[in-house]
Design a protein around this motif. Structure first.
Motif, short mmCIF file in Angstrom:
data_model
loop_
_atom_site.label_atom_id
_atom_site.label_comp_id
_atom_site.label_asym_id
_atom_site.label_seq_id
_atom_site.Cartn_x
_atom_site.Cartn_y
_atom_site.Cartn_z
N ALA A 241 0.73 -1.17 -0.23
CA ALA A 241 -0.02 0.01 -0.03
C ALA A 241 0.80 1.36 0.06
CB ALA A 241 -1.06 0.04 1.17
N PRO A 242 0.42 2.27 -0.64
CA PRO A 242 1.16 3.68 -0.48
C PRO A 242 1.44 4.42 0.63
CG PRO A 242 -1.08 3.85 -1.45
CD PRO A 242 -0.75 2.25 -1.50
N GLU A 243 0.36 3.87 1.67
CA GLU A 243 0.75 4.38 2.97
C GLU A 243 2.14 3.83 3.47
OE1 GLU A 243 -3.56 4.92 2.41
OE2 GLU A 243 -2.10 3.28 1.78
N MET A 244 2.22 2.75 3.40
CA MET A 244 3.62 2.08 3.81
C MET A 244 4.54 2.47 2.81
SD MET A 244 5.81 -0.24 2.45
CE MET A 244 4.97 -1.10 1.02
N TRP A 245 4.59 2.65 1.84
CA TRP A 245 5.55 3.26 0.78
C TRP A 245 6.09 4.42 1.19
CZ3 TRP A 245 7.19 0.68 -3.68
CH2 TRP A 245 8.24 1.42 -4.61
N GLN A 246 4.83 5.38 1.45
CA GLN A 246 5.55 6.71 1.97
C GLN A 246 6.20 6.64 3.34
OE1 GLN A 246 2.36 9.20 3.34
NE2 GLN A 246 3.02 11.09 2.33
N ARG A 247 5.78 6.01 4.30
CA ARG A 247 6.59 5.84 5.50
C ARG A 247 7.82 5.37 5.18
NH1 ARG A 247 1.76 7.46 5.60
NH2 ARG A 247 0.82 8.28 7.28
N SER A 388 -5.40 -6.51 -6.31
CA SER A 388 -5.81 -7.13 -7.69
C SER A 388 -5.09 -6.25 -8.91
CB SER A 388 -7.23 -6.95 -8.17
OG SER A 388 -7.97 -7.68 -7.47
N GLY A 389 -4.88 -4.96 -8.64
CA GLY A 389 -4.23 -3.92 -9.42
C GLY A 389 -2.75 -3.58 -9.35
N MET A 390 -2.27 -3.82 -8.00
CA MET A 390 -0.73 -3.33 -7.59
C MET A 390 0.11 -4.33 -7.31
SD MET A 390 -1.57 0.34 -5.31
CE MET A 390 0.02 0.25 -4.89
N PHE A 391 -0.27 -5.43 -6.56
CA PHE A 391 0.65 -6.45 -6.10
C PHE A 391 1.75 -7.02 -7.06
CE2 PHE A 391 1.77 -10.65 -4.66
CZ PHE A 391 2.40 -10.31 -3.45
N VAL A 392 1.10 -7.48 -7.70
CA VAL A 392 2.06 -8.18 -9.13
C VAL A 392 3.02 -7.07 -9.52
CG1 VAL A 392 2.19 -9.52 -11.15
CG2 VAL A 392 0.52 -10.19 -9.46
N GLY A 413 -3.66 -3.34 -15.92
CA GLY A 413 -4.84 -3.30 -16.75
C GLY A 413 -5.62 -4.19 -16.48
N PHE A 414 -4.97 -5.83 -16.39
CA PHE A 414 -5.79 -6.86 -16.13
C PHE A 414 -6.63 -6.93 -14.67
CE2 PHE A 414 -4.54 -10.03 -19.75
CZ PHE A 414 -4.52 -9.15 -20.60
N GLY A 415 -5.82 -6.58 -13.92
CA GLY A 415 -6.12 -6.75 -12.38
C GLY A 415 -7.42 -5.58 -12.11
N ILE A 416 -7.07 -4.44 -12.51
CA ILE A 416 -8.21 -3.59 -12.37
C ILE A 416 -9.36 -3.83 -13.17
CG2 ILE A 416 -7.69 -1.62 -14.06
CD1 ILE A 416 -8.44 -1.16 -10.04
N SER A 417 -9.25 -4.18 -14.37
CA SER A 417 -10.40 -4.75 -15.02
C SER A 417 -11.33 -5.76 -14.21
CB SER A 417 -9.97 -5.16 -16.43
OG SER A 417 -9.31 -4.26 -17.19
N ALA A 418 -10.64 -6.60 -13.51
CA ALA A 418 -11.26 -7.63 -12.98
C ALA A 418 -12.10 -7.13 -11.59
CB ALA A 418 -10.31 -8.73 -12.37
N VAL A 419 -11.42 -6.02 -11.06
CA VAL A 419 -12.09 -5.30 -9.84
C VAL A 419 -13.48 -4.94 -10.32
CG1 VAL A 419 -11.96 -3.53 -8.22
CG2 VAL A 419 -9.99 -4.99 -8.74
N ILE A 420 -13.41 -4.24 -11.65
CA ILE A 420 -14.44 -3.17 -12.21
C ILE A 420 -15.75 -4.28 -12.52
CG2 ILE A 420 -15.21 -1.64 -14.04
CD1 ILE A 420 -12.54 -0.38 -14.08
N LEU A 421 -15.37 -5.12 -13.16
CA LEU A 421 -16.15 -6.30 -13.75
C LEU A 421 -16.91 -6.94 -12.44
CD1 LEU A 421 -17.55 -8.02 -15.90
CD2 LEU A 421 -15.62 -9.66 -15.81
N SER A 422 -16.08 -7.24 -11.36
CA SER A 422 -16.57 -7.77 -10.19
C SER A 422 -17.57 -6.72 -9.50
CB SER A 422 -15.53 -8.16 -9.28
OG SER A 422 -16.00 -8.57 -7.90
N ALA A 423 -17.19 -5.71 -9.20
CA ALA A 423 -18.10 -4.50 -8.76
C ALA A 423 -19.23 -4.42 -9.42
CB ALA A 423 -17.50 -3.00 -8.89
N LEU A 449 -5.41 -12.61 -12.95
CA LEU A 449 -5.30 -12.18 -14.34
C LEU A 449 -4.32 -11.13 -14.17
CD1 LEU A 449 -9.24 -11.33 -14.92
CD2 LEU A 449 -7.86 -13.08 -15.84
N SER A 450 -3.79 -10.36 -13.08
CA SER A 450 -2.95 -9.59 -12.96
C SER A 450 -1.66 -10.26 -13.26
CB SER A 450 -2.82 -8.87 -11.85
OG SER A 450 -1.76 -8.01 -11.62
N GLY A 451 -1.46 -11.47 -12.68
CA GLY A 451 -0.10 -12.15 -12.96
C GLY A 451 -0.15 -12.75 -14.46
N LEU A 452 -1.52 -13.17 -15.17
CA LEU A 452 -1.50 -13.42 -16.45
C LEU A 452 -0.86 -12.27 -17.47
CD1 LEU A 452 -2.25 -15.35 -18.79
CD2 LEU A 452 -4.37 -14.32 -18.55
#
Length: 492
Positions: A241-247, A388-392, A413-423, A449-452
């Motif tokens: 997460a970016p909060e961890m990254w910033q610190r 889904s969008g950032m980890f990989v 792109g693949f990971g966030i697309s899965a999030v949107i479709l799921s929502a 999908l992100s790994g793919l």
């Protein structure tokens, strides 16, 4: 007016004065968002723990233990502890070695401008939902204490946080987080003493408590089939997460970042131990409630102690909210405004924009908070976006020697697309013709999908963009160091 509202209003006045005072020491974006990269380990540990220990960790966890018993640990306690272990062992040093001001800026070094833009959009979406989850809790608190309509309670509590978060930037967040951590520990220790002495006044009460619980109450494995997916989602999301990254980026060197991670883990174990006991014992005092923490606090007979407990809860909420606001503001300012709209913007212009961006972040978050009332569900939405969008792509960037540019872009792109479709399918906007699983199982599809996408990027285009690792400074103007920052550095 009883003492509780006076304490809460006075709290915000003090925090705002602190923010205004330290805003005078902000001269560059590195000052505003990373405190000049001169932070010591202990201040970073406290602000990391404070940014984590918010509404869901307090009110959400107490509700979980109250209703579910020991299996409530799956929702936030277990994933939080595992996340801090992962951050310390695998992320702290690699992140601290990066030379970039923001996470999307670092991504641009590996995946180019498309990767930077995609990650910035992902962070903005996730931080918006995280801010929204804290707004829900803050609104409930103001509603209970002031008797305000829930909508107005949410609006006013949010405005109070924005009023100080927009001025001093990250350094002010660190200073206020340290003060808030003191209030958190004090408030929850008071609540622990009250809950324990009220629930268990004698040995007979203790025996009754142990023997008169539902069969699953003491079964920590109860519901593990669903809860394991919550743990996976939260750990994969929070460790990048970016909060961890910033610190971790704000520390003087990687060794201090590693030390800060272990110190923050110890703080979190202490705090969650208190939460577990309060949640379990609350069943002897509160029957059914969706706000057990607030109900317990209002039952304390001494108004002064009741106010301190509510102040501790408010500190937990605001410390998480202001951290997410600061990350969102950094993303809008550095990665959208300067990265794509005005690369030539001066430091003073960027600081002004960052304060405006702080205000802009709350508008969609407030709409989300008013639409959803489930803290854990809103928090999971944020974690789903991150995982889904950032980890990989982020792990690939830190640990693979030559990740190709398009591997990261396709993964996001693949990971966030899965999030949107799921929502869309889970909310009935689109028919679920593919039979996609619902919350919380859908995250694994996004990660897969992100790994793919990452693998396809490798097959499509080998090669990499290269930028140097972390240096002592980015630019000549970024070298400004302020006295308060240096003082905190000595605490490491």
């Amino acid at each position: 007016m009883n003492v509780s509202p006076v304490f809460l209003l006075g709290y915000f006045v003090v925090i705002l004065l602190i923010a205004r005072f330290f805003s005078r020491r902000v001269e560059t974006l590195k000052d505003f968002f990373l405190a000049g990269r001169q932070m010591g380990a202990f201040p970073v540990a406290l602000t990391l723990a404070a940014s984590w220990f918010g509404a869901s960790s307090t009110m959400g966890s107490i509700n979980a233990f109250h209703h579910q018993g020991l299996s409530g640990a799956w929702q936030l306690v277990l994933p939080s502890v595992l996340s801090f272990v992962a951050i310390t062992l695998f992320m702290a040093k690699p992140v601290a070695r990066q030379s970039y001001l923001s996470q999307p800026e670092a991504v641009a070094a590996y995946y180019g401008k498309p990767g930077r833009f995609l990650l910035a959009c992902i962070i903005l979406a996730a931080t918006t939902t995280l801010i929204g989850s804290q707004m829900v809790a803050a609104g409930q608190l103001f509603h209970s204490v002031f008797g305000l309509d829930l909508v107005w309670a949410t609006v006013l509590s949010t405005l109070a946080v924005v009023s100080y978060a927009m001025w001093g930037g990250y350094f002010t967040v660190v200073i206020t987080d340290i003060a808030q951590m003191v209030f958190i520990v004090l408030g929850f220790l008071i609540l622990l003493v009250f809950t324990a002495t009220t629930a268990l006044p004698d040995a007979a009460a203790w025996q009754h408590f142990l023997s008169h619980q539902p069969p699953h109450f003491w079964d920590v494995t109860h519901g593990w089939q669903q809860n394991i997916f919550l743990v996976i989602t939260f750990v994969l999301a929070w460790c990048i997460a970016p909060e961890m990254w910033q610190r971790m980026s704000s520390t003087k060197n990687p060794e201090l970042a590693f030390k800060a991670g272990w110190q923050a883990l110890c703080v979190m174990v202490l705090l969650f131990s208190i939460i577990v006991i309060i949640g379990l014992l609350s069943t002897r005092i509160i029957d059914q409630s969706d706000a057990v923490l607030i109900d317990l606090a209002l039952k304390i007979p001494v108004p002064f102690f009741s106010a301190l407990v509510l102040l501790g809860f408010l500190s937990a909420v605001t410390s998480t909210m202001d951290s997410s606001l600061n990350v969102g503001s950094l993303t809008l300012t550095r990665d959208i405004y300067q990265g794509f709209l005005r690369p030539q913007a001066s430091n003073q212009e960027l600081i002004r924009v960052s304060r405006i961006a702080t205000v802009l972040m709350v508008l969609p978050a407030m709409a989300l908070a008013l639409a959803f009332k489930d803290l854990i569900h809103i928090l999971w939405i944020s974690a789903d976006i991150y995982a889904s969008g950032m980890f990989v792509p982020v792990v690939g960037m830190l640990y693979l020697k030559n990740p190709p540019k398009w591997s990261g872009v396709l993964a996001m792109g693949f990971g966030i697309s899965a999030v949107i479709l799921s929502a869309l399918t889970q909310n009935g906007i689109l028919p679920n013709v593919l039979g996609l699983p619902g919350w919380p199982y859908s995250t694994l599809i996004g990660i897969g999908l992100s790994g793919l996408g990452f693998a396809l990027g490798y097959a499509w285009q080998p090669g990499r963009l290269n930028l140097p690792e972390r240096q002592d400074s980015q630019t000549q103007t970024d070298d400004t160091e302020n006295a308060p920052v240096t003082a905190l550095a000595d605490l490491g």
